[in-house]
Design a protein around this motif. Structure first.
Motif, PDB file in Angstrom:
ATOM      1  N   GLN A 123      54.901  10.064  25.895  1.00 34.78           N
ATOM      2  CA  GLN A 123      53.461   9.243  26.433  1.00 34.78           C
ATOM      3  C   GLN A 123      52.535   9.464  25.802  1.00 34.78           C
ATOM      4  O   GLN A 123      51.255   9.559  25.804  1.00 34.78           O
ATOM      5  CB  GLN A 123      52.954   9.889  27.740  1.00 34.78           C
ATOM      6  N   VAL A 124      52.608  10.837  25.059  1.00 33.69           N
ATOM      7  CA  VAL A 124      52.207  11.252  23.872  1.00 33.69           C
ATOM      8  C   VAL A 124      51.788  11.597  22.364  1.00 33.69           C
ATOM      9  O   VAL A 124      53.392  11.950  22.316  1.00 33.69           O
ATOM     10  CB  VAL A 124      51.708  12.976  23.856  1.00 33.69           C
ATOM     11  N   VAL A 125      51.365  10.062  21.256  1.00 30.28           N
ATOM     12  CA  VAL A 125      51.800  10.185  20.265  1.00 30.28           C
ATOM     13  C   VAL A 125      50.596  11.218  19.655  1.00 30.28           C
ATOM     14  O   VAL A 125      49.285  11.104  19.574  1.00 30.28           O
ATOM     15  CB  VAL A 125      51.369   8.685  20.399  1.00 30.28           C
ATOM     16  N   GLY A 126      50.859  11.765  18.429  1.00 32.99           N
ATOM     17  CA  GLY A 126      50.388  12.321  17.523  1.00 32.99           C
ATOM     18  C   GLY A 126      49.666  13.793  17.646  1.00 32.99           C
ATOM     19  O   GLY A 126      49.222  14.269  17.419  1.00 32.99           O
ATOM     20  N   MET A 127      50.263  14.214  18.942  1.00 30.38           N
ATOM     21  CA  MET A 127      50.239  15.721  19.440  1.00 30.38           C
ATOM     22  C   MET A 127      50.694  16.666  18.272  1.00 30.38           C
ATOM     23  O   MET A 127      51.902  16.602  17.271  1.00 30.38           O
ATOM     24  CB  MET A 127      51.321  15.868  20.342  1.00 30.38           C
ATOM     25  N   PRO A 128      50.168  17.535  17.688  1.00 30.01           N
ATOM     26  CA  PRO A 128      50.535  17.932  16.119  1.00 30.01           C
ATOM     27  C   PRO A 128      51.129  19.227  16.634  1.00 30.01           C
ATOM     28  O   PRO A 128      51.086  19.357  17.978  1.00 30.01           O
ATOM     29  CB  PRO A 128      49.351  18.679  16.395  1.00 30.01           C
ATOM     30  N   ALA A 129      52.144  19.258  15.743  1.00 31.70           N
ATOM     31  CA  ALA A 129      52.963  20.359  16.269  1.00 31.70           C
ATOM     32  C   ALA A 129      52.999  22.044  16.313  1.00 31.70           C
ATOM     33  O   ALA A 129      53.299  22.321  17.449  1.00 31.70           O
ATOM     34  CB  ALA A 129      54.229  20.847  15.245  1.00 31.70           C
ATOM     35  N   TRP A 130      51.937  22.398  15.955  1.00 33.55           N
ATOM     36  CA  TRP A 130      50.931  23.229  16.282  1.00 33.55           C
ATOM     37  C   TRP A 130      50.809  23.836  18.179  1.00 33.55           C
ATOM     38  O   TRP A 130      51.604  24.860  18.279  1.00 33.55           O
ATOM     39  CB  TRP A 130      50.378  24.456  15.174  1.00 33.55           C
ATOM     40  N   ALA A 131      50.434  22.452  18.514  1.00 36.43           N
ATOM     41  CA  ALA A 131      49.801  22.310  19.584  1.00 36.43           C
ATOM     42  C   ALA A 131      50.936  22.526  20.809  1.00 36.43           C
ATOM     43  O   ALA A 131      50.866  22.887  22.201  1.00 36.43           O
ATOM     44  CB  ALA A 131      49.487  21.073  20.079  1.00 36.43           C
ATOM     45  N   GLU A 132      52.269  22.176  20.402  1.00 38.39           N
ATOM     46  CA  GLU A 132      53.211  22.944  20.738  1.00 38.39           C
ATOM     47  C   GLU A 132      53.495  24.050  21.245  1.00 38.39           C
ATOM     48  O   GLU A 132      55.127  24.895  21.662  1.00 38.39           O
ATOM     49  CB  GLU A 132      53.868  21.419  20.120  1.00 38.39           C
ATOM     50  N   SER A 133      53.664  24.736  19.940  1.00 37.58           N
ATOM     51  CA  SER A 133      54.135  25.993  19.455  1.00 37.58           C
ATOM     52  C   SER A 133      53.644  27.321  19.305  1.00 37.58           C
ATOM     53  O   SER A 133      54.025  28.645  19.364  1.00 37.58           O
ATOM     54  CB  SER A 133      55.461  25.781  18.054  1.00 37.58           C
ATOM     55  N   GLU A 134      52.151  27.014  19.427  1.00 38.96           N
ATOM     56  CA  GLU A 134      51.716  28.193  19.465  1.00 38.96           C
ATOM     57  C   GLU A 134      50.399  28.635  20.661  1.00 38.96           C
ATOM     58  O   GLU A 134      49.642  27.468  20.722  1.00 38.96           O
ATOM     59  CB  GLU A 134      50.450  28.115  18.025  1.00 38.96           C
ATOM     60  N   PRO A 135      50.308  29.439  21.449  1.00 37.58           N
ATOM     61  CA  PRO A 135      50.287  29.638  22.751  1.00 37.58           C
ATOM     62  C   PRO A 135      49.177  30.329  22.667  1.00 37.58           C
ATOM     63  O   PRO A 135      48.262  31.281  20.978  1.00 37.58           O
ATOM     64  CB  PRO A 135      51.665  31.015  23.190  1.00 37.58           C
ATOM     65  N   TYR A 136      47.637  30.486  23.133  1.00 36.15           N
ATOM     66  CA  TYR A 136      46.009  30.519  23.507  1.00 36.15           C
ATOM     67  C   TYR A 136      46.483  31.054  24.988  1.00 36.15           C
ATOM     68  O   TYR A 136      46.523  30.539  25.414  1.00 36.15           O
ATOM     69  CB  TYR A 136      45.631  29.539  22.625  1.00 36.15           C
ATOM     70  N   ASP A 137      45.136  31.557  24.460  1.00 33.04           N
ATOM     71  CA  ASP A 137      44.060  32.094  25.425  1.00 33.04           C
ATOM     72  C   ASP A 137      43.250  30.676  26.150  1.00 33.04           C
ATOM     73  O   ASP A 137      42.253  31.609  25.227  1.00 33.04           O
ATOM     74  CB  ASP A 137      43.953  33.518  25.825  1.00 33.04           C
ATOM     75  N   VAL A 138      42.897  30.573  28.047  1.00 27.73           N
ATOM     76  CA  VAL A 138      41.685  29.782  27.208  1.00 27.73           C
ATOM     77  C   VAL A 138      41.675  30.250  28.710  1.00 27.73           C
ATOM     78  O   VAL A 138      42.380  30.669  29.818  1.00 27.73           O
ATOM     79  CB  VAL A 138      42.344  28.675  27.490  1.00 27.73           C
ATOM     80  N   GLU A 139      39.756  30.092  28.600  1.00 26.84           N
ATOM     81  CA  GLU A 139      39.362  31.011  29.698  1.00 26.84           C
ATOM     82  C   GLU A 139      38.459  29.546  30.169  1.00 26.84           C
ATOM     83  O   GLU A 139      37.628  29.380  28.487  1.00 26.84           O
ATOM     84  CB  GLU A 139      38.747  32.144  30.022  1.00 26.84           C
ATOM     85  N   ALA A 140      37.808  29.179  30.980  1.00 28.28           N
ATOM     86  CA  ALA A 140      37.007  28.175  31.418  1.00 28.28           C
ATOM     87  C   ALA A 140      35.842  28.499  32.301  1.00 28.28           C
ATOM     88  O   ALA A 140      36.596  28.249  33.317  1.00 28.28           O
ATOM     89  CB  ALA A 140      37.198  26.938  31.210  1.00 28.28           C
ATOM     90  N   ARG A 141      34.486  28.827  32.635  1.00 28.82           N
ATOM     91  CA  ARG A 141      34.080  28.897  33.618  1.00 28.82           C
ATOM     92  C   ARG A 141      32.468  27.821  33.744  1.00 28.82           C
ATOM     93  O   ARG A 141      31.534  27.774  32.585  1.00 28.82           O
ATOM     94  CB  ARG A 141      33.353  30.151  33.742  1.00 28.82           C
ATOM     95  N   VAL A 142      32.313  27.722  35.302  1.00 27.49           N
ATOM     96  CA  VAL A 142      31.056  26.904  35.567  1.00 27.49           C
ATOM     97  C   VAL A 142      29.650  28.026  35.854  1.00 27.49           C
ATOM     98  O   VAL A 142      30.181  29.231  35.470  1.00 27.49           O
ATOM     99  CB  VAL A 142      31.762  25.680  36.556  1.00 27.49           C
ATOM    100  N   ASP A 143      29.343  26.743  35.872  1.00 26.63           N
ATOM    101  CA  ASP A 143      27.499  27.935  36.380  1.00 26.63           C
ATOM    102  C   ASP A 143      27.920  28.347  38.476  1.00 26.63           C
ATOM    103  O   ASP A 143      28.740  27.707  38.175  1.00 26.63           O
ATOM    104  CB  ASP A 143      26.139  27.583  36.390  1.00 26.63           C
TER     105      ASP A 143
END
Length: 304
Positions: A123-143
């Motif tokens: 259901q997703v078209v145009g997803m870059p290959a790196w976005a499926e293979s390169e892991p990231y650390d993601v952190e998000a916080r609100v006030d």
């Protein structure tokens, strides 16, 4: 029977053995299932399913819906997106009282999880290959004020506030631009079999519970859309609930044997047979308008 990778088991986790947890005092009680992958987004969806507030949406959407970080809605106060440290084994995902912290996550999973109705990779078209293979650390916080307000919200109410924040999360660091379309795709219609429904209706006030153990699914006081989520991606098709049962809650056990597993004397029947014989439900091949996410632009995140 082939199951396509879907949202709640969507990313290629072969390199990871994830530890999923909800920080004490945060969202509790997301359903445990041995066949489900873990993500912070999935935790929100599954918690919502647990309370009977399923987020599976088939509504038509306007094409050319573009992510716009300038829209007047809450944003995360702190966002950090960094490449996962080389050599790191495994990963973890946490829902926090004031946001979330993921390690070793693919950004493709963050994208798929931020939009209702996007269940399968197809259901997703145009997803870059790196976005499926390169892991990231993601952190998000609100006030702190937003975090305090979230304590008073149900999981679905928090999701309604946090979803647009997730959609805007990658807009600046990844120059992320996307729009929605609908596309006719093969689906399965979930209908009541000719022999009638064979499951017991639960009282509306009963606490919902679902557990997957091997090839056995145990459900207590949940709507039929729990099956829509559990088996989405079967043969590369989404499942559309056409039972007409709405928000009614049911108790049932389902035991089956996947087509790719050798049957033994103690094995259950194939999934399609099990649904009809044990639950009185049937999957009928059909076609339907399916939400598709088209990625117009997505770059590797800029350092932050």
């Amino acid at each position: 029977m082939r199951r396509e990778k879907c949202l709640i088991s969507s990313l290629p986790w072969s390199r990871l053995k994830l530890k999923c947890e909800v920080v004490p005092g945060a969202l509790m009680g997301h359903r445990q299932s041995s066949h489900l992958g873990c993500s912070v987004i999935a935790s929100f969806l599954l918690t919502s399913c647990l309370t009977g507030d399923g987020l599976f949406a088939w509504a038509q959407v306007d094409a050319q819906t573009t992510v716009d970080s300038s829209v007047n809605h809450r944003v995360y106060e702190i966002v950090s997106i960094k490449p996962d440290k080389p050599g790191t084994l495994g990963g973890s995902m946490q829902i926090l009282l004031n946001g979330f912290r993921d390690t070793g996550v693919y950004l493709a999973t963050v994208v798929r999880g931020a939009y209702d109705g996007i269940i399968m990779q197809s259901q997703v078209v145009g997803m870059p290959a790196w976005a499926e293979s390169e892991p990231y650390d993601v952190e998000a916080r609100v006030d702190s004020d937003t975090a305090e307000a979230w304590k008073k919200l149900s999981p679905k109410e928090r999701w309604n506030q946090e979803q647009p924040m997730l959609q805007a999360l990658l807009a600046d660091p990844c120059q992320f631009r996307v729009h929605r379309e609908t596309k006719e795709m093969p689906v399965y219609d979930l209908v009541i079999a000719k022999g009638g429904l064979k499951i017991k209706e639960a009282a509306p006030e009963e606490q919902s519970f679902e557990q997957m153990s091997g090839e056995r699914l145990t459900v207590h006081a949940m709507a039929i859309d729990s099956l829509v989520y559990s088996f989405a991606g079967t043969d590369g098709r989404l499942i559309v609930d056409k039972t007409g049962l709405g928000e009614k809650k049911f108790d049932f056990d389902l035991t089956w044997t996947p087509d790719n597993r050798r049957a033994t004397a103690d094995s259950g029947p194939p999934l399609f047979t099990a649904l009809e014989e044990q639950l009185g439900l049937k999957l009928v091949p059909s076609k339907g308008q399916v939400n598709v996410l088209v990625i117009d632009q997505m770059e590797r995140p800029s350092p932050n």
